[in-house]
Design an enzyme around this catalytic site. Structure first.
Site: not given
Length: 276
Positions: A136, A149, A153
């Site tokens: 992402s 988050y 990542k």
């Protein structure tokens, strides 16, 4: 047994959303796909129209990932492993308790590491293969409201690129690791976040469909590249902001405003009656 000529792929988190879309796109492209997920009934139902091959998998379990990789290899060689499973909790980092932070890292980072290493144990032995990690855009920039988050990542991106370099140093030229970094995707992960102030970063750009991202994943499976952003212009945009952190922080109010506008826009789209 897998029919001759059909490449074998594993997709994690494939019971629904993006994982299922990637599995379906790979199946349509001629792959034999093993769909995996925590929910055995849901993943079996998702796999039924795609060849019926499924397995229960908690990506946090290193031994379970290794068993799935071995099962895929028994079908004629593991050509592709897609680490798609992920979880998102929004809000300021100080509002997350320890278990919440650990869960995001356990699934998004360590879970993808488990899958990557399980797949590479097979691929290094056979001399070829491809691991595709769904990272992402949050892996390219610190997204406000999705801080932990994004950190998980970022760690996955660093692990993926470092592992790719290690493979080349070790002489593995036909074993690849790729990172797919899409913008916000309209899947169940975001369906309940149209009024969530912590999720505004996911609505600041192009809201993609799972099918659009899945189609790009199939192209990436055919032509490995270290990092691919979708759309490409968004990758360039966030990389520029990441290179200029003072500017990125100063622009946070504008990012929030753009995200709120994106949430309202997506809400109108999702509630618009079907006029066909």
């Amino acid at each position: 047994m897998t029919p001759p000529g059909r490449r074998v792929a594993v997709v994690t988190g494939a019971a629904g959303g993006l994982g299922h879309a990637i599995a379906a796109a790979l199946h349509a492209d001629g792959w034999s796909v093993l769909l995996t997920d925590l929910d055995p009934a849901a993943v079996a139902a998702a796999a039924a129209p795609l060849g019926g091959w499924s397995a229960t998998l908690d990506v946090r379990d290193e031994d379970a990932c290794a068993a799935v990789a071995a099962s895929a290899a028994d079908r004629g060689g593991l050509a592709l492993w897609v680490n798609n499973a992920g979880v998102l909790t929004t809000g300021p980092s100080w509002e997350h308790d320890g278990p919440t932070r650990r869960r995001m890292f356990d699934v998004n980072t360590l879970g993808a590491m488990n899958g990557t290493l399980a797949a590479l144990a097979v691929m290094r032995g056979q001399g070829h293969g491809h691991v595709l990690n769904v990272v992402s855009l949050a892996g390219l920039i610190a997204a406000p409201g999705e801080t932990v988050y994004a950190a998980s990542k970022h760690a996955l991106l660093a692990f993926s690129l470092g592992t790719l370099s290690d493979l080349r140093i070790a002489g593995y030229r036909r074993v690849h690791v790729s990172c797919l970094c899409p913008d916000g995707i309209w899947t169940p992960m975001l369906h309940g976040r149209l009024d969530d102030p912590g999720a505004v970063a996911s609505f600041t750009g192009s809201m993609l469909t799972a099918q659009q991202v899945a189609a790009r994943a199939v192209r990436l499976a055919h032509r490995p590249r270290p990092v691919v952003s979708l759309p490409r212009w968004r990758g360039a945009q966030v990389r520029l902001l990441d290179a200029l952190p003072r500017l990125a922080v100063a622009l946070t109010p504008l990012v929030q405003a753009a995200g709120r506008a994106g949430q309202r826009r997506q809400h109108r789209r999702s509630t618009r009656p079907d006029r066909r």
